[in-house]
Write a protein that holds these residues in place. Structure first.
Motif, PDB file in Angstrom:
ATOM      1  N   PRO A  57     -97.933  78.714   2.592  1.00 30.03           N
ATOM      2  CA  PRO A  57     -98.082  79.563   3.776  1.00 30.03           C
ATOM      3  C   PRO A  57     -99.025  78.903   4.796  1.00 30.03           C
ATOM      4  CG  PRO A  57     -98.216  80.893   1.796  1.00 30.03           C
ATOM      5  CD  PRO A  57     -98.188  79.463   1.345  1.00 30.03           C
ATOM      6  N   GLY A  58     -98.643  78.974   6.048  1.00 30.20           N
ATOM      7  CA  GLY A  58     -99.450  78.381   7.118  1.00 30.20           C
ATOM      8  C   GLY A  58     -98.994  76.980   7.494  1.00 30.20           C
ATOM      9  N   GLN A  59     -98.169  76.361   6.649  1.00 28.43           N
ATOM     10  CA  GLN A  59     -97.733  74.976   6.899  1.00 28.43           C
ATOM     11  C   GLN A  59     -96.659  74.937   7.989  1.00 28.43           C
ATOM     12  OE1 GLN A  59     -96.908  72.902   3.235  1.00 28.43           O
ATOM     13  NE2 GLN A  59     -95.637  71.376   4.265  1.00 28.43           N
ATOM     14  N   ARG A  60     -96.753  73.942   8.888  1.00 29.10           N
ATOM     15  CA  ARG A  60     -95.719  73.780   9.914  1.00 29.10           C
ATOM     16  C   ARG A  60     -94.561  72.971   9.317  1.00 29.10           C
ATOM     17  NH1 ARG A  60     -94.699  74.353  15.209  1.00 29.10           N
ATOM     18  NH2 ARG A  60     -93.325  72.762  16.085  1.00 29.10           N
ATOM     19  N   VAL A  61     -93.336  73.383   9.612  1.00 28.42           N
ATOM     20  CA  VAL A  61     -92.163  72.664   9.089  1.00 28.42           C
ATOM     21  C   VAL A  61     -91.207  72.375  10.240  1.00 28.42           C
ATOM     22  CG1 VAL A  61     -92.224  73.530   6.712  1.00 28.42           C
ATOM     23  CG2 VAL A  61     -91.092  74.889   8.460  1.00 28.42           C
ATOM     24  N   GLU A  62     -90.513  71.238  10.120  1.00 27.63           N
ATOM     25  CA  GLU A  62     -89.526  70.854  11.134  1.00 27.63           C
ATOM     26  C   GLU A  62     -88.150  71.275  10.666  1.00 27.63           C
ATOM     27  OE1 GLU A  62     -90.157  68.916  13.990  1.00 27.63           O
ATOM     28  OE2 GLU A  62     -92.274  69.241  13.535  1.00 27.63           O
ATOM     29  N   ARG A  63     -87.259  71.527  11.626  1.00 24.78           N
ATOM     30  CA  ARG A  63     -85.882  71.899  11.278  1.00 24.78           C
ATOM     31  C   ARG A  63     -85.240  70.753  10.480  1.00 24.78           C
ATOM     32  NH1 ARG A  63     -80.949  71.488  14.637  1.00 24.78           N
ATOM     33  NH2 ARG A  63     -79.401  72.804  13.627  1.00 24.78           N
ATOM     34  N   GLY A  64     -84.768  71.071   9.275  1.00 24.86           N
ATOM     35  CA  GLY A  64     -84.130  70.052   8.430  1.00 24.86           C
ATOM     36  C   GLY A  64     -85.081  69.440   7.422  1.00 24.86           C
ATOM     37  N   GLU A  65     -86.379  69.814   7.472  1.00 24.52           N
ATOM     38  CA  GLU A  65     -87.353  69.269   6.508  1.00 24.52           C
ATOM     39  C   GLU A  65     -87.196  69.986   5.160  1.00 24.52           C
ATOM     40  OE1 GLU A  65     -91.363  69.495   8.063  1.00 24.52           O
ATOM     41  OE2 GLU A  65     -92.194  69.500   6.026  1.00 24.52           O
ATOM     42  N   MET A  66     -87.355  69.221   4.075  1.00 27.94           N
ATOM     43  CA  MET A  66     -87.218  69.848   2.757  1.00 27.94           C
ATOM     44  C   MET A  66     -88.380  70.821   2.524  1.00 27.94           C
ATOM     45  SD  MET A  66     -86.940  68.251  -1.089  1.00 27.94           S
ATOM     46  CE  MET A  66     -85.648  67.071  -0.817  1.00 27.94           C
ATOM     47  N   ILE A  67     -88.054  72.052   2.108  1.00 30.53           N
ATOM     48  CA  ILE A  67     -89.100  73.040   1.832  1.00 30.53           C
ATOM     49  C   ILE A  67     -89.112  73.454   0.347  1.00 30.53           C
ATOM     50  CG2 ILE A  67     -89.254  73.976   4.173  1.00 30.53           C
ATOM     51  CD1 ILE A  67     -87.378  76.255   3.274  1.00 30.53           C
ATOM     52  N   ALA A  68     -88.039  73.103  -0.363  1.00 36.78           N
ATOM     53  CA  ALA A  68     -87.982  73.390  -1.806  1.00 36.78           C
ATOM     54  C   ALA A  68     -87.189  72.272  -2.468  1.00 36.78           C
ATOM     55  CB  ALA A  68     -87.318  74.742  -2.057  1.00 36.78           C
ATOM     56  N   VAL A  86     -94.501  78.329   7.980  1.00 33.03           N
ATOM     57  CA  VAL A  86     -94.246  79.123   6.768  1.00 33.03           C
ATOM     58  C   VAL A  86     -95.163  80.349   6.818  1.00 33.03           C
ATOM     59  CG1 VAL A  86     -94.301  79.155   4.246  1.00 33.03           C
ATOM     60  CG2 VAL A  86     -93.620  77.065   5.455  1.00 33.03           C
ATOM     61  N   ARG A  87     -94.545  81.515   6.856  1.00 37.10           N
ATOM     62  CA  ARG A  87     -95.348  82.740   6.926  1.00 37.10           C
ATOM     63  C   ARG A  87     -95.758  83.226   5.541  1.00 37.10           C
ATOM     64  NH1 ARG A  87     -92.010  86.137  11.491  1.00 37.10           N
ATOM     65  NH2 ARG A  87     -93.027  85.143  13.260  1.00 37.10           N
ATOM     66  N   ALA A  88     -94.860  83.077   4.593  1.00 41.61           N
ATOM     67  CA  ALA A  88     -95.147  83.612   3.250  1.00 41.61           C
ATOM     68  C   ALA A  88     -94.160  83.029   2.252  1.00 41.61           C
ATOM     69  CB  ALA A  88     -95.010  85.136   3.266  1.00 41.61           C
ATOM     70  N   ILE A  89     -94.554  83.083   0.991  1.00 44.41           N
ATOM     71  CA  ILE A  89     -93.598  82.827  -0.100  1.00 44.41           C
ATOM     72  C   ILE A  89     -93.731  84.048  -0.997  1.00 44.41           C
ATOM     73  CG2 ILE A  89     -92.908  81.299  -1.992  1.00 44.41           C
ATOM     74  CD1 ILE A  89     -94.376  79.042  -0.478  1.00 44.41           C
ATOM     75  N   ASP A  90     -92.790  84.941  -0.907  1.00 44.16           N
ATOM     76  CA  ASP A  90     -92.898  86.161  -1.718  1.00 44.16           C
ATOM     77  C   ASP A  90     -91.516  86.768  -1.972  1.00 44.16           C
ATOM     78  OD1 ASP A  90     -92.278  87.322   0.670  1.00 44.16           O
ATOM     79  OD2 ASP A  90     -94.242  88.220   1.009  1.00 44.16           O
ATOM     80  N   LEU A  91     -91.501  87.953  -2.557  1.00 45.74           N
ATOM     81  CA  LEU A  91     -90.233  88.585  -2.917  1.00 45.74           C
ATOM     82  C   LEU A  91     -89.597  89.210  -1.677  1.00 45.74           C
ATOM     83  CD1 LEU A  91     -91.247  90.305  -6.272  1.00 45.74           C
ATOM     84  CD2 LEU A  91     -89.968  88.179  -5.954  1.00 45.74           C
ATOM     85  N   ARG A  92     -88.343  88.899  -1.456  1.00 46.44           N
ATOM     86  CA  ARG A  92     -87.619  89.433  -0.298  1.00 46.44           C
ATOM     87  C   ARG A  92     -86.216  89.890  -0.729  1.00 46.44           C
ATOM     88  NH1 ARG A  92     -89.968  88.983   4.974  1.00 46.44           N
ATOM     89  NH2 ARG A  92     -92.145  88.605   4.451  1.00 46.44           N
ATOM     90  N   PRO A  93     -85.585  90.798   0.044  1.00 45.51           N
ATOM     91  CA  PRO A  93     -84.221  91.225  -0.313  1.00 45.51           C
ATOM     92  C   PRO A  93     -83.273  90.027  -0.369  1.00 45.51           C
ATOM     93  CG  PRO A  93     -85.116  92.576   1.453  1.00 45.51           C
ATOM     94  CD  PRO A  93     -86.073  91.444   1.263  1.00 45.51           C
ATOM     95  N   HIS A  94     -82.396  90.070  -1.359  1.00 46.09           N
ATOM     96  CA  HIS A  94     -81.438  88.982  -1.590  1.00 46.09           C
ATOM     97  C   HIS A  94     -80.041  89.599  -1.562  1.00 46.09           C
ATOM     98  CE1 HIS A  94     -79.285  85.938  -4.052  1.00 46.09           C
ATOM     99  NE2 HIS A  94     -80.207  85.093  -3.623  1.00 46.09           N
ATOM    100  N   PRO A  95     -79.009  88.842  -1.177  1.00 44.00           N
ATOM    101  CA  PRO A  95     -77.657  89.425  -1.169  1.00 44.00           C
ATOM    102  C   PRO A  95     -77.218  89.990  -2.520  1.00 44.00           C
ATOM    103  CG  PRO A  95     -77.664  87.331  -0.019  1.00 44.00           C
ATOM    104  CD  PRO A  95     -79.029  87.485  -0.621  1.00 44.00           C
ATOM    105  N   SER A  96     -77.845  89.547  -3.618  1.00 42.32           N
ATOM    106  CA  SER A  96     -77.477  90.077  -4.935  1.00 42.32           C
ATOM    107  C   SER A  96     -77.905  91.533  -5.091  1.00 42.32           C
ATOM    108  CB  SER A  96     -78.156  89.241  -6.030  1.00 42.32           C
ATOM    109  OG  SER A  96     -79.570  89.380  -5.914  1.00 42.32           O
ATOM    110  N   GLY A  97     -78.733  92.040  -4.171  1.00 41.56           N
ATOM    111  CA  GLY A  97     -79.211  93.417  -4.258  1.00 41.56           C
ATOM    112  C   GLY A  97     -80.608  93.506  -4.857  1.00 41.56           C
TER     113      GLY A  97
END
Ligand code: SF4
Ligand code: SF4
Length: 448
Positions: A57-68, A86-97
């Motif tokens: 969180p807090g890291q600047r990333v460029e479009r196309g840069e590997m984040i995972a 990067v604002r956060a790494i946490d639990l978010r809604p996923h298409p799986s429900g």
């Protein structure tokens, strides 16, 4: 493999004919969706192990840069779909429900959103293993819906051969037209991708299967093949569901059957989606990893149906808003088509690598009381795998797990053709899905 001439457009046996409903978007060119304020990239977007976050969180990333980075061999990397923080790494809604771990990126409103300078065309003549690694690091997966990591398919195991490569351009799900538009607008990229896969695995022949309701795309692909005199044939297949299931397409074109529990590789064959082939060409020619995909937005609940190129991680709601929003009477939103799509209850869930469409409908599937089975055998006639859906569903209901395997329940790929035709409205595919879960659980219990 010598093919006999077809007297009429080839197809598989059995199957069903749902209303195509493609007219609203088939003629609409792909448009690029503008960047939005926030992107949510789930770490689990493909079959196999989820990716592992490599940003904070807090890291600047460029479009196309590997984040995972890939979380194992059957896993791929993910990349920032937009330049930002990067604002956060946490639990978010996923298409799986479910809620799933995700990297949340706030887009920089002042960025030009050019691709990161690290994304460079791949050097020519890369050795096979190096190309496979680059494809894994670029996050490429099958874009037909299954999201199987592409590099795994390109690494043919010892003792196996891939003499033939087949591209799947059937797009048999009603409403969806994104593959149609890719084939029509980017035929050279599709054929270029097929050629790349053929070279990588040493295949001698390529095939493309397209349903014959996409005559313009078939013509465009044939011209792309003809210009370069390639050993590739483009087949116009009958319109029938589920023609786009790989086993059905193989049956239609080669009249061969993938053995129960087996893979197309057992027939010396690899199958990929047309969109995946085009994405491979993007990677090779520009260095662009998989950060966006084409999808169809359609259904009578959406004000402006469209085929859109959407950055991954965009919320379903933002895409629908870009299409003018939904009519107030909209009752259901599906990701994917009406046969195999997943109903969504949270429109904050993001577009992921396997999302081929958003369908907003004024009329959700009506709830009709289930009636007893009348032994009409329509489900048997519909099943493309010659399974006995009525029997398997009954075994699942009665939790008769050993018999589920005897009736090859695990071969079912959940196309829902059986449910579609059942006059008694028995939820066959849901019961079979439950039965498959029971078989898996029993196998795990036995192994532990
Ligand atoms: S859902 Fe399974 S059982 Fe039903 S038609 Fe499709 S493959 Fe056959
Ligand atoms: S289609 Fe429905 S009613 Fe007919 S045999 Fe199959 S399960 Fe029974």
């Amino acid at each position: 493999m010598k093919l006999l001439p077809f007297l009429r457009p080839p197809t598989f046996r059995h199957g069903v004919h749902p209303d195509e409903q493609k007219a609203a978007t088939a003629g609409l060119p792909i448009e690029r969706m503008p960047f939005v304020e926030e992107y949510v990239m789930p770490l689990a977007q493909h079959i196999g192990a989820p990716a592992r976050a490599i940003v904070e969180p807090g890291q600047r990333v460029e479009r196309g840069e590997m984040i995972a980075e890939p979380g194992g061999f059957v896993s791929t990397a993910h990349h920032a779909p937009a330049t930002g923080t990067v604002r956060a790494i946490d639990l978010r809604p996923h298409p799986s429900g479910r809620l799933q771990p995700a990297i949340v990126i706030g887009a920089d409103p002042f960025s030009s959103q050019r691709l990161s300078a690290d994304a460079q065309p791949l050097p020519k003549g890369l050795p096979g293993p190096e190309l496979v690694r680059r494809i894994q690091d670029a996050g490429l997966v099958g874009l037909g819906g299954a999201a199987f990591p592409s590099h795994v398919k390109l690494q043919v195991p010892e003792g196996k051969k891939a003499r033939f490569v087949m591209l799947n351009g059937c797009e048999c799900e009603p409403y969806l037209t994104c593959d149609h538009r890719i084939m029509l607008e980017r035929p050279r990229a599709v054929i270029g991708g097929l050629r790349l896969i053929m070279e990588q695995v040493g295949a001698e022949r390529g095939y493309v299967g397209v349903e014959n309701n996409k005559a313009d795309a078939i013509e465009a692909l044939r011209q792309a093949v003809g210009r370069e005199g390639l050993p590739i044939e483009v087949f116009a297949l009958q319109v029938k569901y589920p023609q786009g299931a790989e086993k059905m397409m193989i049956d239609a074109i080669l009249r061969q059957e993938v053995p129960s529990g087996g893979l197309p590789l057992d027939l010396e064959l690899l199958v990929n989606n047309v969109g995946t082939a085009a994405a491979m060409v993007d990677l090779v020619e520009t260095g662009q990893p998989l950060i966006e995909r084409v999808l169809t937005v359609s259904g009578d609940g959406v004000r402006r149906p469209a085929n859109l190129l959407v950055p991954l991680g965009t919320s379903i709601e933002a895409v629908l808003d870009y299409c003018g929003g939904m009519l107030p009477e909209t009752r259901q939103v599906l990701l994917g088509g009406p046969m195999m799509g997943m109903a969504q209850k949270n429109l904050d869930a993001p577009i992921v690598k396997g999302t081929g469409g958003i369908l907003a409908s004024l009329r959700p599937a009506p709830f009709i009381e289930e009636e007893p089975c009348i032994r009409c055998a329509r489900c048997l006639e519909a099943c493309p795998l010659y399974l006995n859906p009525a029997r398997i569903a009954l075994l699942a209901r009665e939790e008769r797990v050993p018999e589920l395997s005897t009736y090859h329940a695990m071969d079912c790929f959940e196309c829902a053709a059986c449910s579609f035709v059942c006059p008694s409205h028995i939820p066959l595919v849901q019961l079979i899905r439950m039965g498959k879960a029971m078989v898996r659980q029993a196998a795990e219990a036995e192994a532990s």
